[in-house]
Motif scaffolding. Structure first.
Motif, PDB file in Angstrom:
ATOM      1  N   ASP A 199       0.881  -1.164   0.000  1.00 52.14           N
ATOM      2  CA  ASP A 199       0.000   0.000   0.000  1.00 52.14           C
ATOM      3  C   ASP A 199       0.915   1.210   0.000  1.00 52.14           C
ATOM      4  O   ASP A 199       1.533   1.520   1.019  1.00 52.14           O
ATOM      5  N   LEU A 200       1.010   1.893  -1.145  1.00 54.53           N
ATOM      6  CA  LEU A 200       1.940   3.005  -1.246  1.00 54.53           C
ATOM      7  C   LEU A 200       1.556   4.173  -0.349  1.00 54.53           C
ATOM      8  O   LEU A 200       2.351   5.065  -0.131  1.00 54.53           O
ATOM      9  N   GLY A 201       0.339   4.171   0.180  1.00 51.42           N
ATOM     10  CA  GLY A 201      -0.076   5.241   1.066  1.00 51.42           C
ATOM     11  C   GLY A 201       0.210   4.958   2.519  1.00 51.42           C
ATOM     12  O   GLY A 201      -0.192   5.711   3.398  1.00 51.42           O
ATOM     13  N   SER A 202       0.899   3.851   2.817  1.00 51.50           N
ATOM     14  CA  SER A 202       1.202   3.510   4.199  1.00 51.50           C
ATOM     15  C   SER A 202       2.456   2.655   4.219  1.00 51.50           C
ATOM     16  O   SER A 202       3.113   2.472   3.198  1.00 51.50           O
ATOM     17  N   GLU A 203       2.770   2.119   5.380  1.00 54.64           N
ATOM     18  CA  GLU A 203       3.910   1.219   5.502  1.00 54.64           C
ATOM     19  C   GLU A 203       3.471  -0.240   5.440  1.00 54.64           C
ATOM     20  O   GLU A 203       4.248  -1.137   5.753  1.00 54.64           O
ATOM     21  N   GLU A 204       2.249  -0.482   5.017  1.00 55.07           N
ATOM     22  CA  GLU A 204       1.683  -1.820   5.065  1.00 55.07           C
ATOM     23  C   GLU A 204       1.794  -2.536   3.724  1.00 55.07           C
ATOM     24  O   GLU A 204       1.936  -1.924   2.662  1.00 55.07           O
ATOM     25  N   SER A 205       1.732  -3.843   3.774  1.00 51.86           N
ATOM     26  CA  SER A 205       1.537  -4.673   2.594  1.00 51.86           C
ATOM     27  C   SER A 205       0.675  -5.839   3.040  1.00 51.86           C
ATOM     28  O   SER A 205       0.441  -6.039   4.231  1.00 51.86           O
ATOM     29  N   ALA A 206       0.192  -6.605   2.070  1.00 55.24           N
ATOM     30  CA  ALA A 206      -0.679  -7.729   2.408  1.00 55.24           C
ATOM     31  C   ALA A 206      -0.520  -8.814   1.361  1.00 55.24           C
ATOM     32  O   ALA A 206      -0.138  -8.556   0.217  1.00 55.24           O
ATOM     33  N   PHE A 207      -0.805 -10.047   1.760  1.00 49.14           N
ATOM     34  CA  PHE A 207      -0.863 -11.154   0.819  1.00 49.14           C
ATOM     35  C   PHE A 207      -2.267 -11.152   0.212  1.00 49.14           C
ATOM     36  O   PHE A 207      -3.260 -11.247   0.931  1.00 49.14           O
ATOM     37  N   GLU A 208      -2.308 -11.088  -1.113  1.00 48.99           N
ATOM     38  CA  GLU A 208      -3.594 -10.942  -1.782  1.00 48.99           C
ATOM     39  C   GLU A 208      -3.723 -11.886  -2.963  1.00 48.99           C
ATOM     40  O   GLU A 208      -2.733 -12.363  -3.518  1.00 48.99           O
ATOM     41  N   ILE A 209      -4.974 -12.122  -3.349  1.00 45.15           N
ATOM     42  CA  ILE A 209      -5.310 -12.929  -4.511  1.00 45.15           C
ATOM     43  C   ILE A 209      -6.308 -12.137  -5.362  1.00 45.15           C
ATOM     44  O   ILE A 209      -7.306 -11.633  -4.846  1.00 45.15           O
ATOM     45  N   TYR A 210      -5.997 -11.998  -6.638  1.00 44.39           N
ATOM     46  CA  TYR A 210      -6.943 -11.414  -7.587  1.00 44.39           C
ATOM     47  C   TYR A 210      -7.459 -12.580  -8.429  1.00 44.39           C
ATOM     48  O   TYR A 210      -6.694 -13.240  -9.133  1.00 44.39           O
ATOM     49  N   PHE A 211      -8.741 -12.855  -8.325  1.00 42.24           N
ATOM     50  CA  PHE A 211      -9.284 -14.082  -8.913  1.00 42.24           C
ATOM     51  C   PHE A 211     -10.508 -13.793  -9.768  1.00 42.24           C
ATOM     52  O   PHE A 211     -11.186 -12.769  -9.614  1.00 42.24           O
ATOM     53  N   ARG A 212     -10.790 -14.722 -10.661  1.00 44.20           N
ATOM     54  CA  ARG A 212     -12.020 -14.725 -11.427  1.00 44.20           C
ATOM     55  C   ARG A 212     -12.787 -16.000 -11.101  1.00 44.20           C
ATOM     56  O   ARG A 212     -12.207 -16.985 -10.656  1.00 44.20           O
ATOM     57  N   ASP A 213     -14.111 -15.947 -11.329  1.00 46.28           N
ATOM     58  CA  ASP A 213     -14.947 -17.117 -11.065  1.00 46.28           C
ATOM     59  C   ASP A 213     -16.179 -17.035 -11.951  1.00 46.28           C
ATOM     60  O   ASP A 213     -16.305 -16.107 -12.765  1.00 46.28           O
ATOM     61  N   ALA A 214     -17.068 -17.985 -11.787  1.00 49.26           N
ATOM     62  CA  ALA A 214     -18.219 -18.088 -12.687  1.00 49.26           C
ATOM     63  C   ALA A 214     -19.261 -16.998 -12.479  1.00 49.26           C
ATOM     64  O   ALA A 214     -20.222 -16.913 -13.266  1.00 49.26           O
ATOM     65  N   THR A 215     -19.124 -16.145 -11.466  1.00 50.52           N
ATOM     66  CA  THR A 215     -20.079 -15.046 -11.299  1.00 50.52           C
ATOM     67  C   THR A 215     -19.665 -13.795 -12.056  1.00 50.52           C
ATOM     68  O   THR A 215     -20.463 -12.848 -12.138  1.00 50.52           O
ATOM     69  N   ASN A 216     -18.451 -13.753 -12.606  1.00 50.54           N
ATOM     70  CA  ASN A 216     -17.982 -12.535 -13.270  1.00 50.54           C
ATOM     71  C   ASN A 216     -18.891 -12.155 -14.433  1.00 50.54           C
ATOM     72  O   ASN A 216     -19.170 -12.964 -15.317  1.00 50.54           O
ATOM     73  N   GLY A 217     -19.375 -10.914 -14.402  1.00 47.90           N
ATOM     74  CA  GLY A 217     -20.266 -10.426 -15.441  1.00 47.90           C
ATOM     75  C   GLY A 217     -21.712 -10.798 -15.239  1.00 47.90           C
ATOM     76  O   GLY A 217     -22.585 -10.303 -15.959  1.00 47.90           O
ATOM     77  N   THR A 218     -22.001 -11.675 -14.278  1.00 47.99           N
ATOM     78  CA  THR A 218     -23.384 -12.079 -14.017  1.00 47.99           C
ATOM     79  C   THR A 218     -23.779 -11.819 -12.568  1.00 47.99           C
ATOM     80  O   THR A 218     -24.837 -12.259 -12.134  1.00 47.99           O
ATOM     81  N   GLY A 219     -22.956 -11.134 -11.822  1.00 45.65           N
ATOM     82  CA  GLY A 219     -23.244 -10.850 -10.414  1.00 45.65           C
ATOM     83  C   GLY A 219     -22.084 -10.170  -9.737  1.00 45.65           C
ATOM     84  O   GLY A 219     -22.261  -9.448  -8.762  1.00 45.65           O
ATOM     85  N   SER A 220     -20.874 -10.411 -10.253  1.00 44.32           N
ATOM     86  CA  SER A 220     -19.680  -9.730  -9.735  1.00 44.32           C
ATOM     87  C   SER A 220     -18.962  -9.061 -10.896  1.00 44.32           C
ATOM     88  O   SER A 220     -19.316  -9.261 -12.066  1.00 44.32           O
ATOM     89  N   TYR A 221     -17.940  -8.257 -10.569  1.00 43.58           N
ATOM     90  CA  TYR A 221     -17.297  -7.451 -11.601  1.00 43.58           C
ATOM     91  C   TYR A 221     -16.623  -8.337 -12.654  1.00 43.58           C
ATOM     92  O   TYR A 221     -15.956  -9.317 -12.301  1.00 43.58           O
TER      93      TYR A 221
END
Length: 287
Positions: A199-221
């Motif tokens: 997070d460039l706005g703080s001293e923090e970082s995090a372990f993250e996952i950016y994922f797709r699934d079967a709801t994309n475009g039909t309920g989620s982004y």
């Protein structure tokens, strides 16, 4: 960062480590695990009310040496002005008829009904412009909480390798691929790549996952969602899909949209986390 409620501090240790090519912290800690419902409620309120909510974003402009704000022919047309924002050493100066003032990274600066935020890495600063409450989109809201989509996962670590990427707020950062986890979703389970994201706005970082699934475009982004891992000890993490959030480009085209991470596609619906009911985004996806 995946989805932090708006950075408010100056560029600090995370930026310094990335610039020096240092490896990420072994176990970035996003903080205590609070109930997912409370986290959702706070995020919904922040999107609805914050002056720097992604729902109020109206423009994103690279700063360069300077840019003009105000008149119709300015780099950033705004009511009032004219103003000139000039880049400096880690700071910027906003000049107008009433004098000048310093604009620090990730500290909101008000101009009438609008708010400016200087963000990004120090050698590639950008200016986000946020409008008034009248310009804000409504928060998308969340799927109902689903305890069956909360998992304890084991991180299989790889040697950390740097990767340039867009974070949830569309800012380019240097993250690190740190390993992978497996969840019991899809016909044979699904392995998801994990990155340490500063997070460039703080001293923090995090372990993250950016994922797709079967709801994309039909309920989620359509392009996917971010979810943060919470450490439990001994490389075990809580992966709670109820905490998944859309990238900020779901609220405003002012934000660049992150490219889906290679391989992070779940062949099953993940009906948890932040919803999306807008027009489908014509993006091409990397499977």
């Amino acid at each position: 960062m995946v989805g932090r409620p708006g950075p408010t501090l100056v560029l600090a240790a995370a930026l310094f480590l990335a610039a020096c090519g240092a490896e990420p912290a072994a176990d970035p800690t996003p903080g205590p695990i609070d109930p997912a419902g409370e986290a959702q409620a706070r995020y919904h309120e922040w999107v609805a009310t914050s002056p720097v909510s992604p729902a109020r974003a109206v423009s994103r402009v690279a700063l360069g040496d300077s840019l003009t704000l105000g008149p119709d022919d300015a780099d950033v047309p705004l009511p009032g002005g004219p103003f000139v924002l000039r880049a400096g050493r880690g700071l910027a100066t906003l000049e107008g008829a009433g004098g000048s003032r310093t604009v620090a990274p990730y500290r909101p600066a008000s101009i009438g009904d609008h708010t400016l935020v200087l963000q990004g890495e120090s050698d590639k600063p950008v200016v986000m412009v946020f409008g008034s409450t009248e310009t804000a989109a409504e928060p998308w809201g969340f799927y109902p909480l689903d305890s069956s989509l909360v998992f304890e996962v084991q991180l299989r670590r790889d040697k950390p390798s740097p990767v340039r990427m867009l974070a949830i707020d569309g800012v380019e950062v240097e993250g690190y691929h740190v390993g992978a986890v497996t969840v019991p979703l899809g016909p044979d389970g699904t392995t998801l790549n994990v990155r340490s994201v500063p997070d460039l706005g703080s001293e923090e970082s995090a372990f993250e996952i950016y994922f797709r699934d079967a709801t994309n475009g039909t309920g989620s982004y359509p392009s996917g969602r971010f979810v943060t891992l919470f450490p439990l000890g001994d490389d075990r993490y809580q992966l709670d899909f109820n905490r998944a959030r859309a990238p900020f480009c779901a609220y405003s085209t002012a934000y660049p949209c992150p490219v889906p991470w290679h391989g992070n596609s779940i062949a099953a619906p993940v009906a948890a986390g932040e919803r999306y009911a807008g027009k489908d985004n014509p993006l091409s996806f990397e499977d």
